[in-house]
Motif scaffolding. Structure first.
Motif, PDB file in Angstrom:
ATOM      1  N   THR A 104       1.491   8.528   5.445  1.00 29.83           N
ATOM      2  CA  THR A 104       2.251   7.235   4.338  1.00 29.83           C
ATOM      3  C   THR A 104       3.601   7.442   4.531  1.00 29.83           C
ATOM      4  OG1 THR A 104       0.416   8.342   2.592  1.00 29.83           O
ATOM      5  CG2 THR A 104       2.468   6.720   1.363  1.00 29.83           C
ATOM      6  N   VAL A 105       4.014   8.322   5.151  1.00 26.61           N
ATOM      7  CA  VAL A 105       5.379   8.362   5.259  1.00 26.61           C
ATOM      8  C   VAL A 105       6.201   7.358   7.011  1.00 26.61           C
ATOM      9  CG1 VAL A 105       7.461  10.180   6.158  1.00 26.61           C
ATOM     10  CG2 VAL A 105       5.887  10.609   4.277  1.00 26.61           C
ATOM     11  N   ALA A 106       4.523   7.689   7.422  1.00 33.38           N
ATOM     12  CA  ALA A 106       4.658   7.199   8.763  1.00 33.38           C
ATOM     13  C   ALA A 106       4.639   5.479   8.463  1.00 33.38           C
ATOM     14  CB  ALA A 106       3.385   7.951   9.712  1.00 33.38           C
ATOM     15  N   LYS A 107       3.698   5.288   7.884  1.00 30.61           N
ATOM     16  CA  LYS A 107       3.082   3.699   7.780  1.00 30.61           C
ATOM     17  C   LYS A 107       4.550   2.906   6.617  1.00 30.61           C
ATOM     18  CE  LYS A 107      -1.372   3.850   7.304  1.00 30.61           C
ATOM     19  NZ  LYS A 107      -3.167   3.540   5.916  1.00 30.61           N
ATOM     20  N   ALA A 108       5.084   3.686   5.889  1.00 31.55           N
ATOM     21  CA  ALA A 108       6.484   2.852   5.666  1.00 31.55           C
ATOM     22  C   ALA A 108       7.138   3.172   6.735  1.00 31.55           C
ATOM     23  CB  ALA A 108       6.968   3.898   4.326  1.00 31.55           C
ATOM     24  N   LEU A 109       7.746   4.036   6.915  1.00 31.53           N
ATOM     25  CA  LEU A 109       8.908   4.045   8.304  1.00 31.53           C
ATOM     26  C   LEU A 109       8.711   2.770   9.191  1.00 31.53           C
ATOM     27  CD1 LEU A 109       8.948   7.309   9.534  1.00 31.53           C
ATOM     28  CD2 LEU A 109      10.439   6.217   8.668  1.00 31.53           C
ATOM     29  N   VAL A 110       7.111   1.512   9.443  1.00 36.43           N
ATOM     30  CA  VAL A 110       7.797   1.204  10.761  1.00 36.43           C
ATOM     31  C   VAL A 110       6.670  -0.521   9.767  1.00 36.43           C
ATOM     32  CG1 VAL A 110       7.279   2.150  12.590  1.00 36.43           C
ATOM     33  CG2 VAL A 110       5.041   1.904  11.315  1.00 36.43           C
ATOM     34  N   ILE A 111       6.154  -0.031   8.301  1.00 28.32           N
ATOM     35  CA  ILE A 111       5.792  -1.279   7.812  1.00 28.32           C
ATOM     36  C   ILE A 111       6.659  -1.906   7.193  1.00 28.32           C
ATOM     37  CG2 ILE A 111       4.070  -3.020   6.342  1.00 28.32           C
ATOM     38  CD1 ILE A 111       2.345  -0.381   7.455  1.00 28.32           C
ATOM     39  N   PRO A 112       7.735  -3.251   6.898  1.00 26.54           N
ATOM     40  CA  PRO A 112       8.010  -3.792   6.033  1.00 26.54           C
ATOM     41  C   PRO A 112       7.868  -3.819   4.757  1.00 26.54           C
ATOM     42  CG  PRO A 112       8.429  -4.830   7.927  1.00 26.54           C
ATOM     43  CD  PRO A 112       7.537  -4.246   7.977  1.00 26.54           C
ATOM     44  N   SER A 113       8.567  -3.794   4.001  1.00 27.05           N
ATOM     45  CA  SER A 113       8.127  -3.847   2.192  1.00 27.05           C
ATOM     46  C   SER A 113       9.106  -4.463   0.942  1.00 27.05           C
ATOM     47  CB  SER A 113       6.859  -2.754   1.370  1.00 27.05           C
ATOM     48  OG  SER A 113       7.146  -3.391   0.375  1.00 27.05           O
ATOM     49  N   LEU A 114       9.312  -5.319   0.329  1.00 30.26           N
ATOM     50  CA  LEU A 114      10.493  -5.659  -0.174  1.00 30.26           C
ATOM     51  C   LEU A 114       9.881  -6.396  -1.847  1.00 30.26           C
ATOM     52  CD1 LEU A 114      11.753  -8.356   1.115  1.00 30.26           C
ATOM     53  CD2 LEU A 114      13.052  -6.491   0.711  1.00 30.26           C
TER      54      LEU A 114
ATOM     55  N   ARG B   6      12.997   5.263  -6.642  1.00 29.08           N
ATOM     56  CA  ARG B   6      12.640   4.634  -8.023  1.00 29.08           C
ATOM     57  C   ARG B   6      11.587   2.993  -6.842  1.00 29.08           C
ATOM     58  NH1 ARG B   6      18.241   0.364  -9.554  1.00 29.08           N
ATOM     59  NH2 ARG B   6      18.755   1.972 -10.808  1.00 29.08           N
ATOM     60  N   PHE B   7      11.266   2.868  -5.532  1.00 34.50           N
ATOM     61  CA  PHE B   7      10.568   2.004  -5.368  1.00 34.50           C
ATOM     62  C   PHE B   7       9.122   3.418  -4.645  1.00 34.50           C
ATOM     63  CE2 PHE B   7      13.547  -0.304  -5.943  1.00 34.50           C
ATOM     64  CZ  PHE B   7      13.660  -1.513  -6.598  1.00 34.50           C
ATOM     65  N   GLY B   8      10.003   4.622  -4.428  1.00 34.34           N
ATOM     66  CA  GLY B   8       8.532   5.596  -3.487  1.00 34.34           C
ATOM     67  C   GLY B   8       9.635   5.874  -2.405  1.00 34.34           C
ATOM     68  N   LEU B   9       8.110   5.613  -1.502  1.00 33.73           N
ATOM     69  CA  LEU B   9       8.380   4.947   0.001  1.00 33.73           C
ATOM     70  C   LEU B   9       8.423   3.435   0.237  1.00 33.73           C
ATOM     71  CD1 LEU B   9       6.222   7.642   1.306  1.00 33.73           C
ATOM     72  CD2 LEU B   9       8.462   8.332   1.087  1.00 33.73           C
ATOM     73  N   ASP B  10       8.555   2.658  -0.065  1.00 34.54           N
ATOM     74  CA  ASP B  10       8.154   1.118   0.082  1.00 34.54           C
ATOM     75  C   ASP B  10       9.828   1.147   0.881  1.00 34.54           C
ATOM     76  OD1 ASP B  10       6.338   1.437  -0.856  1.00 34.54           O
ATOM     77  OD2 ASP B  10       6.324  -0.050  -2.774  1.00 34.54           O
ATOM     78  N   LEU B  11      10.712   2.149   0.984  1.00 29.73           N
ATOM     79  CA  LEU B  11      11.887   1.083   1.182  1.00 29.73           C
ATOM     80  C   LEU B  11      12.349   1.361   2.891  1.00 29.73           C
ATOM     81  CD1 LEU B  11      14.204   0.031  -1.492  1.00 29.73           C
ATOM     82  CD2 LEU B  11      12.217  -1.658  -0.590  1.00 29.73           C
ATOM     83  N   LEU B  12      11.322   2.600   3.263  1.00 30.01           N
ATOM     84  CA  LEU B  12      12.296   3.679   4.385  1.00 30.01           C
ATOM     85  C   LEU B  12      12.581   3.720   5.682  1.00 30.01           C
ATOM     86  CD1 LEU B  12      12.263   6.806   4.321  1.00 30.01           C
ATOM     87  CD2 LEU B  12       9.705   6.759   4.879  1.00 30.01           C
ATOM     88  N   TRP B  13      11.380   1.523   5.997  1.00 30.39           N
ATOM     89  CA  TRP B  13      11.080   1.325   6.517  1.00 30.39           C
ATOM     90  C   TRP B  13      12.694   0.386   7.273  1.00 30.39           C
ATOM     91  CZ3 TRP B  13      13.481  -4.602   6.100  1.00 30.39           C
ATOM     92  CH2 TRP B  13      13.588  -4.980   5.017  1.00 30.39           C
ATOM     93  N   ALA B  14      13.207   0.065   6.099  1.00 31.64           N
ATOM     94  CA  ALA B  14      15.096  -0.373   6.401  1.00 31.64           C
ATOM     95  C   ALA B  14      15.503   0.838   6.861  1.00 31.64           C
ATOM     96  CB  ALA B  14      15.087  -1.108   4.544  1.00 31.64           C
ATOM     97  N   LEU B  15      15.331   2.391   6.425  1.00 32.90           N
ATOM     98  CA  LEU B  15      16.638   3.212   7.269  1.00 32.90           C
ATOM     99  C   LEU B  15      16.047   2.638   8.599  1.00 32.90           C
ATOM    100  CD1 LEU B  15      17.004   5.865   4.815  1.00 32.90           C
ATOM    101  CD2 LEU B  15      18.109   4.825   5.817  1.00 32.90           C
ATOM    102  N   THR B  16      15.105   2.971   9.339  1.00 33.34           N
ATOM    103  CA  THR B  16      14.275   3.183  10.161  1.00 33.34           C
ATOM    104  C   THR B  16      15.327   1.730  11.273  1.00 33.34           C
ATOM    105  OG1 THR B  16      12.530   3.154  10.554  1.00 33.34           O
ATOM    106  CG2 THR B  16      11.731   2.500  12.357  1.00 33.34           C
ATOM    107  N   PHE B  17      14.586   0.451  10.233  1.00 36.76           N
ATOM    108  CA  PHE B  17      15.941  -0.190  10.962  1.00 36.76           C
ATOM    109  C   PHE B  17      16.863  -0.480  11.770  1.00 36.76           C
ATOM    110  CE2 PHE B  17      17.745  -4.554  10.499  1.00 36.76           C
ATOM    111  CZ  PHE B  17      18.097  -5.334  11.892  1.00 36.76           C
ATOM    112  N   SER B  18      17.867   0.172  10.266  1.00 32.50           N
ATOM    113  CA  SER B  18      19.020   0.718  10.200  1.00 32.50           C
ATOM    114  C   SER B  18      19.638   1.818  11.679  1.00 32.50           C
ATOM    115  CB  SER B  18      19.883   0.378   8.822  1.00 32.50           C
ATOM    116  OG  SER B  18      19.642   2.366   8.009  1.00 32.50           O
ATOM    117  N   THR B  19      19.030   2.694  11.477  1.00 32.26           N
ATOM    118  CA  THR B  19      19.262   4.087  12.255  1.00 32.26           C
ATOM    119  C   THR B  19      19.224   3.234  13.627  1.00 32.26           C
ATOM    120  OG1 THR B  19      18.235   5.134  11.079  1.00 32.26           O
ATOM    121  CG2 THR B  19      17.893   6.407  13.139  1.00 32.26           C
ATOM    122  N   ILE B  20      18.419   2.404  14.467  1.00 38.11           N
ATOM    123  CA  ILE B  20      17.909   1.354  15.726  1.00 38.11           C
ATOM    124  C   ILE B  20      19.498   0.982  15.713  1.00 38.11           C
ATOM    125  CG2 ILE B  20      16.835   0.512  16.894  1.00 38.11           C
ATOM    126  CD1 ILE B  20      13.893   1.020  15.906  1.00 38.11           C
TER     127      ILE B  20
END
Length: 393
Positions: free
Chosen positions: A174-184, A39-53
């Motif tokens: 693009t993946v690297a940016k999505a991992l650390v830049i929050p987007s809603l 639904r949102f491509g890579l935009d929500l990838l940062w949420a998994l970074t936060f939750s993993t940490i």
């Protein structure tokens, strides 16, 4: 004198702690991550970074308490606050057991769905087969045996999803940016909550604390950090693989889309990953319920009550699996219970890991660990309130 960390003990600890990864990577994780990517491509990838940490921080603290005091998280809470909160111990156990039983049906159905995609066999036959295999493994009573089995399956599943993700069209930058830049993006908050909530699981803190004995700090920290990180990478790979899917979402459609875009092997790997995610969670959900009972209520692993806990959870899951019915009302109740449970457990954990009467200074939190845990507690409290609101709605 503390034990030294050898290569063999380090690898063994990673495999042992992979039970935590297996516990949070289930069909729900596969569905949530793949849907977020679809639904949102890579935009929500940062949420998994936060939750993993966040998961690494909380699991390390829970296991550190056990190593330092010889007490599990539940036992420590009971010792600190006494019989006055015995009712709360029973309530916490009931909430965890309810959640485990409710989602066990989804775990079995997820494992069977993966097998159905692979073999086309009868779902009822496969439901019974998966249930019996899980009962046999749990009946052996060896947590290390179960952990090793789960670890091997999780690593195989991870290889499958990582391979699919590496063959996607997503550029590395693009993946690297999505991992650390929050987007809603609009209408994405529910999936963000789902991505964090499916990784930071309250009953895993009791499970991890109960498994933390007889290890050195170095072994535990290496094992938890790398095992949870591997679990996080698997979740991220599922989300990236989900970007290949557009339109309606179902397991069959995901397998078909992956096969069409990357070849038949991709659909087969997805089906295997779905089976592995369901099967590992089929083992860890009953085990987590039993370990929580041991931690909060003082039941021993050899007791009949302890075995009855995981057996009842298994039977409930198999029954709903055979009926082919999703226990929606029970799952809604479980969401309410988990919504209350998550911030309560994380708050107790933060207080316990700073307690000067139980833990020596070497085992208490540092200032940066406290700041990081406060952030996680605040976010999990928000998750709990939000989940309650969604459940009531």
């Amino acid at each position: 004198m503390p034990k030294s960390l050898s290569l063999r003990s380090g690898l063994g600890s990673i495999l042992f702690w992979s039970v935590i990864s297996a516990a949070f990577i289930g069909p729900g994780t596969v569905t949530t991550c793949a849907m977020a990517g679809s639904r949102f491509g890579l935009d929500l990838l940062w949420a998994l970074t936060f939750s993993t940490i966040g998961t690494i921080l909380l699991q390390e603290a829970a296991a550190r308490i056990t190593i330092a005091s010889g007490l599990s998280l539940g036992e420590l809470i009971t010792q600190l606050y006494g019989a006055k909160i015995r009712w709360l111990m029973s309530l916490l156990f009931g909430a965890v057991a309810l959640g485990c039983a409710a989602y066990q049906a989804g775990n079995i159905l997820g494992a069977v769905s993966g097998l159905a995609l692979l073999t086309g066999s009868s779902t009822q036959f496969m439901t019974v087969l998966v249930g019996l295999v899980c009962i046999l493994l749990l009946g052996r009573g060896s947590i290390r045996l179960i952990a090793n089995v789960l670890g091997l399956i999780v690593f195989a599943m991870g290889a499958a999803f990582v391979y699919v993700a590496l063959n996607s069209d997503s550029p590395a930058e693009t993946v690297a940016k999505a991992l650390v830049i929050p987007s809603l993006p609009s209408e994405s908050l529910v999936l963000v909550i789902g991505l964090i909530g499916t990784t930071i699981v309250p009953y895993n803190l009791f499970l991890g604390s109960g498994l933390g004995q007889h290890q050195s700090l170095a072994e535990m920290r290496l094992g938890i950090s790398l095992a949870v990180l591997i679990g996080g990478i698997i979740s991220m790979s599922i989300l990236i693989a989900g970007t290949l899917v557009t339109g309606d979402f179902s397991f069959q459609i995901v397998a078909q889309e992956l096969s069409k875009r990357l070849g038949n092997w991709a659909g087969i790997l997805f089906a295997f990953g779905l089976f592995a995610a369901g099967f590992t969670s089929c083992l860890t959900a009953p085990l987590a319920a039993a370990v929580t009972a041991k931690s909060l209520l003082g039941w021993s692993e050899s007791s009949l009550a302890y075995r009855c806990v995981w057996l009842i959870v298994m039977v409930i899951g198999i029954t709903f699996g055979l009926l082919g019915v999703k226990p929606v009302p029970i799952i809604i109740l479980a969401q309410v219970a988990n919504g209350l449970l998550l911030p309560i457990v994380t708050t107790f954990l933060l207080l316990a890991v700073n307690n000067k009467t139980i833990l020596s200074v070497n085992y208490r939190n540092t200032w940066w660990q406290n700041i990081a845990m406060v952030i996680v507690v605040v976010v999990t409290a928000f998750l709990g309130i939000r989940n309650l609101w969604l459940a009531f709605q």
